[in-house]
Enzyme design. Structure first.
Site, PDB file in Angstrom:
ATOM      1  N   HIS A   9      -9.047  -3.828  -2.030  1.00 40.42           N
ATOM      2  CA  HIS A   9      -8.048  -3.050  -1.292  1.00 40.42           C
ATOM      3  C   HIS A   9      -8.385  -1.559  -1.351  1.00 40.42           C
ATOM      4  O   HIS A   9      -8.415  -0.875  -0.312  1.00 40.42           O
ATOM      5  CB  HIS A   9      -6.653  -3.321  -1.873  1.00 40.42           C
ATOM      6  CG  HIS A   9      -5.560  -2.520  -1.260  1.00 40.42           C
ATOM      7  ND1 HIS A   9      -4.531  -3.078  -0.541  1.00 40.42           N
ATOM      8  CD2 HIS A   9      -5.331  -1.170  -1.244  1.00 40.42           C
ATOM      9  CE1 HIS A   9      -3.728  -2.112  -0.098  1.00 40.42           C
ATOM     10  NE2 HIS A   9      -4.183  -0.946  -0.521  1.00 40.42           N
ATOM     11  N   GLU A  10      -8.667  -1.054  -2.580  1.00 40.24           N
ATOM     12  CA  GLU A  10      -8.929   0.385  -2.721  1.00 40.24           C
ATOM     13  C   GLU A  10     -10.211   0.787  -2.016  1.00 40.24           C
ATOM     14  O   GLU A  10     -10.266   1.835  -1.352  1.00 40.24           O
ATOM     15  CB  GLU A  10      -8.987   0.773  -4.202  1.00 40.24           C
ATOM     16  CG  GLU A  10      -7.710   0.534  -4.987  1.00 40.24           C
ATOM     17  CD  GLU A  10      -6.468   1.085  -4.320  1.00 40.24           C
ATOM     18  OE1 GLU A  10      -6.562   2.075  -3.568  1.00 40.24           O
ATOM     19  OE2 GLU A  10      -5.390   0.505  -4.526  1.00 40.24           O
ATOM     20  N   CYS A  46       0.862  -1.183   0.000  1.00 34.63           N
ATOM     21  CA  CYS A  46       0.000   0.000   0.000  1.00 34.63           C
ATOM     22  C   CYS A  46       0.894   1.227   0.000  1.00 34.63           C
ATOM     23  O   CYS A  46       1.866   1.286   0.754  1.00 34.63           O
ATOM     24  CB  CYS A  46      -0.904  -0.012   1.229  1.00 34.63           C
ATOM     25  SG  CYS A  46      -2.021   1.407   1.324  1.00 34.63           S
ATOM     26  N   HIS A  62     -10.142   1.435   1.656  1.00 32.20           N
ATOM     27  CA  HIS A  62      -9.669   2.766   2.078  1.00 32.20           C
ATOM     28  C   HIS A  62     -10.841   3.718   2.323  1.00 32.20           C
ATOM     29  O   HIS A  62     -10.743   4.638   3.145  1.00 32.20           O
ATOM     30  CB  HIS A  62      -8.757   3.371   1.009  1.00 32.20           C
ATOM     31  CG  HIS A  62      -7.336   2.882   1.038  1.00 32.20           C
ATOM     32  ND1 HIS A  62      -6.501   3.101   2.098  1.00 32.20           N
ATOM     33  CD2 HIS A  62      -6.607   2.214   0.105  1.00 32.20           C
ATOM     34  CE1 HIS A  62      -5.296   2.584   1.819  1.00 32.20           C
ATOM     35  NE2 HIS A  62      -5.341   2.031   0.634  1.00 32.20           N
TER      36      HIS A  62
END
Ligand code: NI
Length: 170
Positions: free
Chosen positions: A134-135, A92, A138
């Site tokens: 993953h994105e 990341c 966030h």
């Protein structure tokens, strides 16, 4: 990691095709390309809006990673398409120098909007599914270490075995 803005719930985008939205996306694209990431979420540059970008060309450095079309995804909603979870290495841009093995849904359906407000809908798997999860994490204040189960598979890329260098950082 440690900046409180990374742990907040990002707000939905309310207006599409605005100068402010296009400026945000241009800033994110520049940041992602400068840092050579496969994706980026707005909170990573301090903006608490539900905007992610991602994309990955076939790359000789990562011959096993499938390419992903460049995408701007706004107000995303993710749904797993099966119970299958698989672990693989992630990095990341907000945790430079680190890698961890993270469980993710293998098969994923996602919807959202492009910068003009046009709907996007895809069913994907593998690396593409992993990058999107993953994105979008966030946007909910979740960094990948929060999902790690086996902390023997989390550490500095220089110290980990070479398999941890298989995938690019976001
Ligand atoms: Ni990230």
């Amino acid at each position: 990691m440690g900046d409180p803005r990374l742990f907040e719930l990002a707000r939905p985008v309310g207006a599409f095709n605005t100068p402010e939205l296009h400026a945000l996306i241009a800033d994110m694209e520049e940041t992602m390309h400068r840092l050579d990431g496969a994706g980026l979420a707005a909170p990573q540059i301090g903006v608490g809006l539900r905007v992610v970008i991602f994309g990955f060309d076939d790359n000789s450095r990562y011959p096993d990673a499938d390419s992903i079309p460049y995408t701007v995804l706004i107000n995303p909603v993710l749904t797993p398409l099966s119970e299958v979870v698989e672990e693989d290495w992630e990095g990341c841009l907000s945790l430079p120098g680190l890698r961890g093995s993270v469980p993710r849904w293998r098969h994923l359906h996602y919807v959202g909007f492009d910068p003009l407000g046009q709907p996007i809908e895809r069913s994907v798997e593998g690396f593409h599914a992993r990058v999107v999860q993953h994105e979008c994490d966030h946007l909910d204040g979740i960094l990948y270490p929060m999902r790690i189960k086996d902390f023997t598979r989390f550490g500095f890329v220089d110290a980990l075995s070479s398999e941890a260098d298989d995938l690019p950082a976001d």
